[in-house]
Design a protein around this motif. Sequence first.
Motif, PDB file in Angstrom:
ATOM      1  N   GLY A  48       0.503 -13.816   6.911  1.00 12.91           N
ATOM      2  CA  GLY A  48       0.022 -13.026   6.200  1.00 12.91           C
ATOM      3  C   GLY A  48       1.107 -11.995   6.279  1.00 12.91           C
ATOM      4  N   GLU A  49       2.498 -11.774   6.320  1.00  9.60           N
ATOM      5  CA  GLU A  49       3.222 -10.655   7.296  1.00  9.60           C
ATOM      6  C   GLU A  49       3.861  -9.730   5.581  1.00  9.60           C
ATOM      7  OE1 GLU A  49       4.147 -13.977   8.480  1.00  9.60           O
ATOM      8  OE2 GLU A  49       5.756 -14.185   9.687  1.00  9.60           O
ATOM      9  N   THR A  50       3.932 -10.514   4.625  1.00  6.74           N
ATOM     10  CA  THR A  50       4.057 -10.456   3.260  1.00  6.74           C
ATOM     11  C   THR A  50       2.592  -9.226   2.828  1.00  6.74           C
ATOM     12  OG1 THR A  50       3.838 -11.676   2.371  1.00  6.74           O
ATOM     13  CG2 THR A  50       6.172 -11.308   3.129  1.00  6.74           C
ATOM     14  N   THR A  51       1.565 -10.086   3.301  1.00 13.81           N
ATOM     15  CA  THR A  51       0.047  -9.424   2.352  1.00 13.81           C
ATOM     16  C   THR A  51       0.375  -7.582   2.330  1.00 13.81           C
ATOM     17  OG1 THR A  51      -1.275 -10.759   3.705  1.00 13.81           O
ATOM     18  CG2 THR A  51      -1.951  -8.272   3.010  1.00 13.81           C
ATOM     19  N   ALA A  52      -0.134  -6.927   1.036  1.00 10.71           N
ATOM     20  CA  ALA A  52       0.056  -5.191   0.323  1.00 10.71           C
ATOM     21  C   ALA A  52      -1.274  -4.713  -0.010  1.00 10.71           C
ATOM     22  CB  ALA A  52       0.999  -5.464  -0.377  1.00 10.71           C
ATOM     23  N   LEU A  53      -1.272  -3.634  -0.052  1.00  8.34           N
ATOM     24  CA  LEU A  53      -2.647  -2.685  -0.203  1.00  8.34           C
ATOM     25  C   LEU A  53      -2.022  -1.373  -1.151  1.00  8.34           C
ATOM     26  CD1 LEU A  53      -5.486  -2.699   0.567  1.00  8.34           C
ATOM     27  CD2 LEU A  53      -5.016  -1.445   2.093  1.00  8.34           C
ATOM     28  N   ALA A  87       4.451   0.373 -10.035  1.00  4.57           N
ATOM     29  CA  ALA A  87       4.327   1.090 -11.561  1.00  4.57           C
ATOM     30  C   ALA A  87       3.082   1.224 -12.088  1.00  4.57           C
ATOM     31  CB  ALA A  87       5.473  -0.112 -12.055  1.00  4.57           C
ATOM     32  N   LEU A  88       2.024   0.543 -11.464  1.00  3.65           N
ATOM     33  CA  LEU A  88       0.848   0.866 -12.566  1.00  3.65           C
ATOM     34  C   LEU A  88      -0.478   1.989 -11.088  1.00  3.65           C
ATOM     35  CD1 LEU A  88      -0.025  -2.512 -13.902  1.00  3.65           C
ATOM     36  CD2 LEU A  88       1.056  -0.518 -14.875  1.00  3.65           C
ATOM     37  N   GLY A  89       0.544   1.935  -9.960  1.00  2.00           N
ATOM     38  CA  GLY A  89      -0.446   2.588  -9.228  1.00  2.00           C
ATOM     39  C   GLY A  89       0.062   3.402  -7.889  1.00  2.00           C
ATOM     40  N   GLU A  90      -0.128   2.785  -6.708  1.00  3.24           N
ATOM     41  CA  GLU A  90       0.492   2.980  -5.273  1.00  3.24           C
ATOM     42  C   GLU A  90       0.118   2.074  -4.510  1.00  3.24           C
ATOM     43  OE1 GLU A  90      -0.160   6.490  -2.112  1.00  3.24           O
ATOM     44  OE2 GLU A  90      -1.731   6.646  -3.481  1.00  3.24           O
ATOM     45  N   VAL A  91       1.662   1.851  -3.809  1.00  2.00           N
ATOM     46  CA  VAL A  91       1.529   0.460  -2.781  1.00  2.00           C
ATOM     47  C   VAL A  91       1.301   1.662  -1.264  1.00  2.00           C
ATOM     48  CG1 VAL A  91       3.052  -0.723  -2.164  1.00  2.00           C
ATOM     49  CG2 VAL A  91       3.450  -0.717  -3.805  1.00  2.00           C
ATOM     50  N   ILE A  92       0.344   1.254  -1.392  1.00  3.09           N
ATOM     51  CA  ILE A  92       0.027   1.845   0.315  1.00  3.09           C
ATOM     52  C   ILE A  92       0.326   1.185   1.861  1.00  3.09           C
ATOM     53  CG2 ILE A  92      -2.127   2.824   1.975  1.00  3.09           C
ATOM     54  CD1 ILE A  92      -3.853   3.475  -0.242  1.00  3.09           C
ATOM     55  N   VAL A  93       0.636   0.143   1.454  1.00  2.00           N
ATOM     56  CA  VAL A  93       1.259  -0.884   2.820  1.00  2.00           C
ATOM     57  C   VAL A  93       1.403  -2.216   2.128  1.00  2.00           C
ATOM     58  CG1 VAL A  93       0.494  -2.212   4.313  1.00  2.00           C
ATOM     59  CG2 VAL A  93      -0.200  -0.183   4.948  1.00  2.00           C
ATOM     60  N   HIS A  94       2.472  -2.235   2.504  1.00  2.00           N
ATOM     61  CA  HIS A  94       3.811  -3.083   2.306  1.00  2.00           C
ATOM     62  C   HIS A  94       4.656  -4.487   3.482  1.00  2.00           C
ATOM     63  CE1 HIS A  94       6.999  -6.029  -0.792  1.00  2.00           C
ATOM     64  NE2 HIS A  94       5.338  -7.067  -0.170  1.00  2.00           N
ATOM     65  N   GLY A  95       3.604  -4.779   4.153  1.00  2.00           N
ATOM     66  CA  GLY A  95       3.789  -6.076   5.088  1.00  2.00           C
ATOM     67  C   GLY A  95       2.841  -5.836   5.888  1.00  2.00           C
ATOM     68  N   VAL A  96       2.302  -6.520   6.930  1.00  2.00           N
ATOM     69  CA  VAL A  96       1.319  -6.356   7.594  1.00  2.00           C
ATOM     70  C   VAL A  96       1.688  -7.118   8.779  1.00  2.00           C
ATOM     71  CG1 VAL A  96      -1.102  -6.298   8.213  1.00  2.00           C
ATOM     72  CG2 VAL A  96      -0.449  -5.564   6.324  1.00  2.00           C
ATOM     73  N   ALA A  97       1.931  -7.006  10.122  1.00  2.00           N
ATOM     74  CA  ALA A  97       2.184  -7.103  11.559  1.00  2.00           C
ATOM     75  C   ALA A  97       1.092  -8.312  11.827  1.00  2.00           C
ATOM     76  CB  ALA A  97       2.584  -6.107  12.667  1.00  2.00           C
ATOM     77  N   LEU A  98       0.833  -9.440  10.707  1.00  2.00           N
ATOM     78  CA  LEU A  98       0.105 -10.240  10.831  1.00  2.00           C
ATOM     79  C   LEU A  98      -0.089 -11.746  10.853  1.00  2.00           C
ATOM     80  CD1 LEU A  98      -2.929 -11.438  11.647  1.00  2.00           C
ATOM     81  CD2 LEU A  98      -3.217 -10.889   8.333  1.00  2.00           C
ATOM     82  N   LEU A  99       0.038 -12.817  11.843  1.00  2.00           N
ATOM     83  CA  LEU A  99       0.672 -14.493  11.638  1.00  2.00           C
ATOM     84  C   LEU A  99      -0.226 -15.054  11.347  1.00  2.00           C
ATOM     85  CD1 LEU A  99       3.560 -14.476  14.433  1.00  2.00           C
ATOM     86  CD2 LEU A  99       3.698 -14.539  11.798  1.00  2.00           C
ATOM     87  N   ALA A 134       9.804  -2.853   3.478  1.00  2.00           N
ATOM     88  CA  ALA A 134      10.626  -1.697   4.693  1.00  2.00           C
ATOM     89  C   ALA A 134      10.358  -1.533   6.499  1.00  2.00           C
ATOM     90  CB  ALA A 134      10.271  -0.192   4.618  1.00  2.00           C
ATOM     91  N   ARG A 135       8.658  -2.332   6.522  1.00  2.00           N
ATOM     92  CA  ARG A 135       8.359  -2.075   8.060  1.00  2.00           C
ATOM     93  C   ARG A 135       6.543  -3.224   7.825  1.00  2.00           C
ATOM     94  NH1 ARG A 135       4.154   1.643   9.240  1.00  2.00           N
ATOM     95  NH2 ARG A 135       4.728   1.276  10.840  1.00  2.00           N
ATOM     96  N   LEU A 136       6.966  -3.934   8.920  1.00  2.00           N
ATOM     97  CA  LEU A 136       5.536  -4.120   9.376  1.00  2.00           C
ATOM     98  C   LEU A 136       4.475  -3.282  10.049  1.00  2.00           C
ATOM     99  CD1 LEU A 136       6.501  -7.574  10.773  1.00  2.00           C
ATOM    100  CD2 LEU A 136       5.228  -6.826   7.597  1.00  2.00           C
ATOM    101  N   THR A 137       3.317  -2.746   9.190  1.00  4.26           N
ATOM    102  CA  THR A 137       2.661  -1.637   9.534  1.00  4.26           C
ATOM    103  C   THR A 137       1.636  -2.311  10.764  1.00  4.26           C
ATOM    104  OG1 THR A 137       2.457  -0.732   7.370  1.00  4.26           O
ATOM    105  CG2 THR A 137       0.905  -0.175   8.802  1.00  4.26           C
ATOM    106  N   PRO A 138       1.429  -2.021  11.703  1.00  4.21           N
ATOM    107  CA  PRO A 138       0.419  -2.562  12.838  1.00  4.21           C
ATOM    108  C   PRO A 138      -1.113  -3.063  12.158  1.00  4.21           C
ATOM    109  CG  PRO A 138       1.552  -1.042  13.915  1.00  4.21           C
ATOM    110  CD  PRO A 138       1.930  -0.710  12.422  1.00  4.21           C
TER     111      PRO A 138
END
Length: 371
Positions: free
Chosen positions: A257-262, A243-255, A12-16
Amino acid sequence: MVVETDSPQRIARLTPLADALARLDTLVEPATPRVADLSRALGRILAEDVVIAAPIPPTARALRDGWALRSDLSTDASGYAPAPLPFAMRIDVGEMLPRDADAVAPLDTVAIRDGAAQALAPVAPGEGVLPVGADAAREATLLSSGRRLGGIEIAVLAAAGVGEVRVRAPRLRLARAGAGSDAVIDAAIACIGDSISSEGGVATVAAYENLAGAFADSDADAVVVVGGTGSGRRDASVRTLAALGEVIVHGVALLPGETTALGTVGARPVLGLPGRLDAALAAWHMLGRVMMARLAGNRETLPVRTAWLTHKVSSSLAELVPVRCEGVSATAIASGYVPLAALAQANGWVFIPAESEGHPAQTEVVIRPWP
């Protein structure tokens, strides 16, 4: 558990990057410490201060081979006018100093003539002596918590008579997205696993056919997934995490590595890294190593050095730029996507903050360790 992928994962958006790091800091707690003897503590992170209960040494010791004596009796001694010594005892380095002695004279400055000792040169009070507490004072902190135990630290602890310490050795489970082998993902996992081990952790590769099994592993302190974080037809890592837990971040404003998730599964943090080698390594460097340090309670900073850019480097996002350093010069060898040939030439990273938009040529920059 199988997660259907009727529609692709969307960012949805890239997290800084700064916000992602702040989330990581609040999310990750230090791993449970354990007691380890020194033979198993190498490379681990101290979980508590090592405090010395008694002074080391507990009594004055000889700091060299020689003669233990009273220094005041040698004040005027010389080769032409030897000073008689009522007491002089041959002593070896490390031995306890006799009660009446306050110095250790070199072997060739005391002569034995007709059964009597004579000083041939003056010796100052305390010369050749290791005083009480010289190595470590009573109640002194020998090593502080958060310190990585390298070879020197282990040697110091052993010499101080410390047999065991409390350490943290975070257990990280590494998992690959999708079934079967993928040379790029396997290479990233191997490299990241080596980084985890070198920073005091224990890395194991999940032997599961799907991510659900890796996420459910209660023995792990954290899970790192490589691949499946994008919007490809077979990408489902983030969907499975949701589905199994919680997605806190999906997409990081880093080159790169933009699709990184946490996210989290229960209390365990989960870091999802892109399936590209360059992006996986960059995201691990900026986020994974922070997570690792937090889990281990590591308070040491990365060893860095500086160099001067040979050419201008520009970026609109936070970016890790691989460089080739030669002496005091650093040359950027790729930007955005980093080809394998460029990775092979790189021997350092330069971090470009998002707000800087880059650095002009001849800028002094900090070189971060590779990888």
